[in-house]
Write a protein that holds these residues in place. Structure first.
Motif, PDB file in Angstrom:
ATOM      1  N   GLN A  48      41.358  39.425  40.489  1.00  0.00           N
ATOM      2  CA  GLN A  48      40.433  39.077  41.274  1.00  0.00           C
ATOM      3  C   GLN A  48      39.227  40.047  40.778  1.00  0.00           C
ATOM      4  O   GLN A  48      38.100  39.540  40.351  1.00  0.00           O
ATOM      5  CB  GLN A  48      40.364  39.062  42.659  1.00  0.00           C
ATOM      6  N   SER A  49      39.099  41.349  40.765  1.00  0.00           N
ATOM      7  CA  SER A  49      38.159  42.023  40.326  1.00  0.00           C
ATOM      8  C   SER A  49      37.669  41.546  38.781  1.00  0.00           C
ATOM      9  O   SER A  49      36.646  41.759  38.472  1.00  0.00           O
ATOM     10  CB  SER A  49      38.585  43.569  40.405  1.00  0.00           C
ATOM     11  N   LEU A  50      38.854  41.420  37.944  1.00  0.00           N
ATOM     12  CA  LEU A  50      38.720  41.005  36.310  1.00  0.00           C
ATOM     13  C   LEU A  50      37.849  39.682  36.375  1.00  0.00           C
ATOM     14  O   LEU A  50      37.267  39.601  35.726  1.00  0.00           O
ATOM     15  CB  LEU A  50      39.974  41.145  35.601  1.00  0.00           C
ATOM     16  N   ASN A  51      38.501  38.878  37.183  1.00  0.00           N
ATOM     17  CA  ASN A  51      38.234  37.239  37.195  1.00  0.00           C
ATOM     18  C   ASN A  51      36.760  37.113  37.804  1.00  0.00           C
ATOM     19  O   ASN A  51      35.949  36.324  37.181  1.00  0.00           O
ATOM     20  CB  ASN A  51      39.238  36.625  38.114  1.00  0.00           C
ATOM     21  N   ARG A  52      36.359  38.067  38.699  1.00  0.00           N
ATOM     22  CA  ARG A  52      35.106  37.983  39.024  1.00  0.00           C
ATOM     23  C   ARG A  52      33.948  38.315  38.132  1.00  0.00           C
ATOM     24  O   ARG A  52      32.726  38.191  38.256  1.00  0.00           O
ATOM     25  CB  ARG A  52      34.729  38.950  40.429  1.00  0.00           C
TER      26      ARG A  52
END
Length: 357
Positions: free
Chosen positions: A185-189
């Protein structure tokens, strides 16, 4: 119902059974976090372990499913001083007692967790049994405890097939050795298109997808047990693809490049560990969960150099690889233990990917 925690050194703690009522043998570890018990329970890195929470009251804000780091809890058992039966939180969807019962996690409450933690600090991490059998026989149980070893835990926690978090930006291949959801999620955000791969995926398959970068995740167990994974990481290292690794991934990359690891006396597990960035001399408060560490004494300085150090005990917390777009950290930048935590490392990874295109 009465429950008993029996340690392999012969110490016995008597408390109350919580969660599922079943007998379990596991490695006993402690976590010093004051909050985040749901994140701890659903962190796959705890597979094969029973977790002692040092904070005395657990469960007071209930269970919020949105905060789970994976689809289910992973510890073998849960050990607390006091379990809150009535949560108070507008986001709460359930009580921790129901949560433990639902996922068949046994546990014990009402014991002196401070005394237990002091034993683990002084004597080191050890195995233990939680049982509701009042007629236990120490002479029979202790040899079993000393023989217990958790094996194949990475294979247990990894995803069974690849999945994609769609994004319009850079393509990242995330190797799931027991990844917390917030890594993807940190990458996707940050706009990345993230493909999550099972732990035993070959390097050839990863490289054929032509990713802009590769992420090696956290996970449970002894890194030296992951022999086939280490062989695949050796192939990834030979490529020119930027790589960022966290926790177990950090250890596996070190082993793949000729370094060594060893088991710590009682590990780092909590949300208040200070780490220093050796490039900027800035100290960050980090979230950690590991029982193994990379040996920097035998590190080949032509391959990698220390990038982060633990301020408390001087152990290695990260490596920067020479002439490679690779850096690794022992702590968890996807977690948020401090007001200015280490999430900037994901931005550094994105800059590295953009710079290599």
């Amino acid at each position: 119902m009465k429950a008993f925690l029996i340690l392999e050194d012969g110490n016995v703690f008597t408390g109350t059974s919580i969660g599922a009522q079943k007998e379990v043998i596991s490695e006993i570890v402690f976590n010093t976090s004051m909050t985040g018990y749901l994140e701890v329970l659903t962190d796959p890195s705890y597979a094969g372990q029973a977790v002692v929470m040092t904070y005395p009251l657990i469960g007071n804000y209930g269970i919020c499913n949105e905060d789970m780091e994976s689809l289910k809890p992973w510890p073998d058992a849960y050990i607390v001083r006091e379990l809150s039966r009535i949560p108070s939180n507008f986001r709460s969807e359930d009580s921790i007692q129901n949560f433990l019962e639902k996922y068949e996690i046994p546990g014990i409450a009402g014991i002196d967790t401070r005394a237990l933690t002091k034993i683990l600090r002084e004597k080191g991490t050890m195995n233990g049994m939680i049982t509701t059998n009042e007629d236990y026989d120490l002479n029979e149980i202790i040899p079993k405890l000393k023989e217990y070893i958790a094996v194949s835990v990475v294979e247990k926690v990894t995803c069974k097939e690849k999945r994609i978090l769609k994004g319009a930006g850079l393509n990242v291949a995330l190797m799931d050795f027991g990844a917390k959801d917030n890594i993807a999620q940190s990458l996707n955000r940050r706009g990345c298109n993230v493909t999550v791969y099972p732990a035993l995926t070959t390097a050839d398959e990863i490289m054929k997808s032509n990713p802009d970068g590769i992420m090696l995740s956290n996970g449970p167990g002894d890194p030296k047990e992951c022999k086939s994974i280490i062989n695949e990481i050796k192939k990834l290292y030979q490529s020119d693809i930027p790589i960022f690794a966290i926790c177990l991934g950090h250890q596996l990359m070190a082993l793949a490049t000729g370094a060594d690891t060893h088991k710590m006396k009682y590990g780092h597990r909590g949300g208040n560990h200070p780490v220093k960035d050796l490039e900027t001399n800035r100290v960050y408060i980090s979230s950690q969960n590991h029982g193994y560490v990379v040996d920097v004494e035998g590190l080949d300085s032509n391959i990698a150099v220390p990038a982060f150090v633990n301020v408390n005990d001087g152990t290695n917390e990260g490596l920067k690889y020479k002439n490679k777009n690779i850096f690794t950290v022992q702590f968890h930048p996807e977690a948020c233990p401090g007001p200015q935590d280490s999430g900037y490392l994901f931005d550094r990874f994105i800059e590295m990917m953009e710079g290599s295109k």
